[in-house]
Write a protein that holds these residues in place. Structure first.
Motif, PDB file in Angstrom:
ATOM      1  N   ARG A  26      24.034   7.308 -15.932  1.00 36.55           N
ATOM      2  CA  ARG A  26      25.338   7.701 -15.359  1.00 36.55           C
ATOM      3  C   ARG A  26      25.431   9.202 -15.063  1.00 36.55           C
ATOM      4  NH1 ARG A  26      29.384   3.813 -16.558  1.00 36.55           N
ATOM      5  NH2 ARG A  26      30.891   5.413 -16.031  1.00 36.55           N
ATOM      6  N   PRO A  27      26.105   9.562 -13.967  1.00 34.98           N
ATOM      7  CA  PRO A  27      26.319  10.996 -13.688  1.00 34.98           C
ATOM      8  C   PRO A  27      27.510  11.569 -14.456  1.00 34.98           C
ATOM      9  CG  PRO A  27      26.940   9.644 -11.783  1.00 34.98           C
ATOM     10  CD  PRO A  27      26.535   8.701 -12.870  1.00 34.98           C
ATOM     11  N   ASP A  28      28.358  10.699 -15.024  1.00 40.16           N
ATOM     12  CA  ASP A  28      29.623  11.184 -15.600  1.00 40.16           C
ATOM     13  C   ASP A  28      29.607  11.152 -17.131  1.00 40.16           C
ATOM     14  OD1 ASP A  28      29.450   8.474 -15.637  1.00 40.16           O
ATOM     15  OD2 ASP A  28      31.469   8.067 -14.888  1.00 40.16           O
ATOM     16  N   LEU A  85       8.042  14.163  -1.628  1.00 41.98           N
ATOM     17  CA  LEU A  85       8.214  15.339  -2.488  1.00 41.98           C
ATOM     18  C   LEU A  85       9.556  15.295  -3.240  1.00 41.98           C
ATOM     19  CD1 LEU A  85       6.817  17.986  -3.312  1.00 41.98           C
ATOM     20  CD2 LEU A  85       7.998  19.085  -1.412  1.00 41.98           C
ATOM     21  N   PRO A  86      10.721  15.233  -2.535  1.00 37.29           N
ATOM     22  CA  PRO A  86      11.967  15.139  -3.294  1.00 37.29           C
ATOM     23  C   PRO A  86      12.194  13.755  -3.900  1.00 37.29           C
ATOM     24  CG  PRO A  86      12.434  15.058  -0.957  1.00 37.29           C
ATOM     25  CD  PRO A  86      10.958  15.313  -1.083  1.00 37.29           C
ATOM     26  N   PRO A 111      11.859  15.058  -8.878  1.00 35.11           N
ATOM     27  CA  PRO A 111      12.497  14.419 -10.026  1.00 35.11           C
ATOM     28  C   PRO A 111      11.563  14.327 -11.229  1.00 35.11           C
ATOM     29  CG  PRO A 111      12.683  13.011  -8.082  1.00 35.11           C
ATOM     30  CD  PRO A 111      11.906  14.200  -7.671  1.00 35.11           C
ATOM     31  N   ALA A 112      10.286  14.044 -10.970  1.00 39.48           N
ATOM     32  CA  ALA A 112       9.344  13.900 -12.081  1.00 39.48           C
ATOM     33  C   ALA A 112       9.254  15.200 -12.876  1.00 39.48           C
ATOM     34  CB  ALA A 112       7.969  13.506 -11.548  1.00 39.48           C
ATOM     35  N   LEU A 114      18.123  13.555 -10.751  1.00 40.05           N
ATOM     36  CA  LEU A 114      18.751  12.366 -10.153  1.00 40.05           C
ATOM     37  C   LEU A 114      19.331  12.647  -8.773  1.00 40.05           C
ATOM     38  CD1 LEU A 114      19.884  11.189 -13.569  1.00 40.05           C
ATOM     39  CD2 LEU A 114      18.550   9.787 -11.996  1.00 40.05           C
ATOM     40  N   LEU A 115      19.808  13.898  -8.561  1.00 40.60           N
ATOM     41  CA  LEU A 115      20.260  14.251  -7.207  1.00 40.60           C
ATOM     42  C   LEU A 115      19.091  14.202  -6.236  1.00 40.60           C
ATOM     43  CD1 LEU A 115      22.716  17.222  -7.820  1.00 40.60           C
ATOM     44  CD2 LEU A 115      23.269  14.944  -6.990  1.00 40.60           C
ATOM     45  N   SER A 116      17.948  14.674  -6.709  1.00 37.43           N
ATOM     46  CA  SER A 116      16.774  14.680  -5.845  1.00 37.43           C
ATOM     47  C   SER A 116      16.273  13.260  -5.615  1.00 37.43           C
ATOM     48  CB  SER A 116      15.684  15.536  -6.497  1.00 37.43           C
ATOM     49  OG  SER A 116      14.535  15.542  -5.709  1.00 37.43           O
TER      50      SER A 116
END
Lengths: 192, 246
Positions: free
Chosen positions: B49-51, B115-116, B121-122, B147-149
């Motif tokens: 989750r992001p929140d 790449l992204p 992320p890795a 996670l944004l990437s």
């Protein structure tokens, strides 16, 4: 030559307009948009008051005008298919241009509507209703833009090779865009 | 005896299109390893989750520190497998009655997206997992960054799908069916809908959202299955003596 037999014995010479490949796209797109609509309805149920309050800021008149513009474009495109089948390629081409111009008008109206909403402070992250508003109308607008490419292909085909299938393909795609808009219009602007 | 052995060995290697079949088999192998890495080991899919709070994010890295590092170490070895599959698709695209510029663009677009979509992320997650005791604010940043990437970069694959769709539409050799080109338009739409993850921290357009992530993933899985199946048919139909443009 097949038109007479098609009218007298429709089951024997049943013809699927456009290509099968396009119908894969149309039916799948309905499933994807159907998922958006279900997700929208679930959110709407959770925040019913917010959705109804936010909906008041949308102009029903602009929505109606846009619906009429798209319905008119569909009529142009449908007539163009009939004329193509009758071999009247020049008239069909003019009607295809008419359909495409209506599509452009739709985009211009949508751009005006968006800029008006943004000026009023109703932006994409404002609340969940406006999130769905910009998302659904935005994805639909992307489909309209692709639809203009399809109509452009129809136009070129009518001018050069005069094959019926690409014209039917463009028209089927365009009717799909129209049908999706009618549902989006009902969900966002009309449903109370 | 030795003659017979040499005979069978050469018969095996001379099977029609054996080179392409080897490349084809890397695809199911790659996606199984990919699933193992991203779903089971590193917990990037489905995305957490992001929140959640800062403490929960730190706890996430403490809990999964080992598997995150094992998973991404494996990824370093296997990420290159993807290029074999892409090479195969590009080669099939070169059989189409179009300029090979589409095949080159297809490979290039996937390099941009890889790449992204995989490596950034890795390294964000691995850096967080290496020292879970560092400043929690930095842990939150690495979590967001990964996670944004991972989800937000889906738009990078629009070009790949656009080039593929255009190539199939223009092709008169019918190497791949036209409906795959239409399916690639669905892919473009779902990829466009991943960019709102830069705006929303919860709801259907967040990075774990029903529209941004789940619907996009379902469409991708359907597309990938069709692609693998259609590549099989395309190789099967291809004559080994067919000349392919440079």
């Amino acid at each position: 030559m097949t038109t007479t037999s098609a009218t007298s014995a429709p089951s024997a010479t049943r013809h699927l307009p456009a290509t099968k490949d396009l119908w894969v796209f149309v039916l799948g797109d309905f499933v994807i948009f159907g998922s958006y609509f279900v997700i929208f309805m679930v959110s709407r149920r959770q925040e019913r008051d917010l959705f109804i309050e936010s909906q008041r800021h949308l102009s029903l008149n602009i929505g109606v005008v846009n619906t009429l513009v798209l319905l008119a474009s569909s009529w142009f495109v449908a007539r163009a298919v009939q004329l193509t089948r009758d071999g009247e390629f020049d008239r069909a081409r003019k009607l295809t241009v008419g359909g495409g111009l209506c599509g452009l008008v739709f985009i211009v109206i949508k751009a005006y509507e968006w800029s008006a909403k943004i000026a009023q402070g109703h932006t994409f992250p404002s609340n969940n209703f406006f999130m769905y508003y910009y998302m659904l109308t935005g994805v639909h607008l992307f489909h309209v833009a692709i639809g203009l490419v399809f109509l452009g292909v129809s136009y070129v085909e009518l001018r050069n090779r005069r094959r019926i299938a690409p014209v039917e393909t463009g028209a089927t795609y365009w009717h799909m865009v129209d049908l999706l808009w009618v549902v989006i219009f009902a969900l966002l602007y009309v449903m109370r | 005896m030795t003659v017979a052995q040499a005979g069978t060995a050469s018969a095996w290697t001379q099977k029609p299109n054996i080179d392409q079949w080897i490349a084809w088999w890397t695809i199911p192998v790659f996606y199984n390893i990919f699933g193992l890495i991203f779903v089971v080991l590193t917990r990037v899919m489905p995305p957490p989750r992001p929140d959640i709070t800062q403490t929960q994010i730190v706890q996430f890295f403490v809990d999964h520190s080992l598997t995150i590092r094992i998973g991404f170490a494996l990824l370093m070895f296997f990420i290159g497998f993807a290029s074999v599959a892409n090479g195969l698709i590009a080669q099939q695209m070169k059989r189409m009655s179009i300029s090979p510029v589409f095949a080159y663009a297809y490979i290039g677009a996937l390099v941009v997206g890889g790449l992204p979509g995989c490596l950034i992320p890795a390294f964000a997650f691995v850096a967080a997992a290496l020292r879970p005791d560092r400043d929690p604010q930095i842990m939150v940043m690495l979590y967001d960054w990964c996670l944004l990437s991972f989800v937000g970069s889906l738009g990078c694959f629009c070009t790949q799908n656009m080039v593929l769709a255009l190539a199939i539409f223009l092709d008169r050799n019918d190497v791949l069916p036209k409906w795959l080109a239409y399916m690639s338009i669905w892919m473009i739409v779902t990829e466009l809908l991943a960019s709102p993850v830069f705006v929303f921290r919860s709801g259907p357009l967040a990075w774990n959202g029903s529209i941004s992530f789940y619907l996009g993933t379902v469409v991708f899985v359907v597309w990938e299955f069709c692609m693998i199946r259609l590549l099989y048919t395309a190789i099967k139909k291809q004559s080994p003596s067919e000349q392919i443009q440079d």
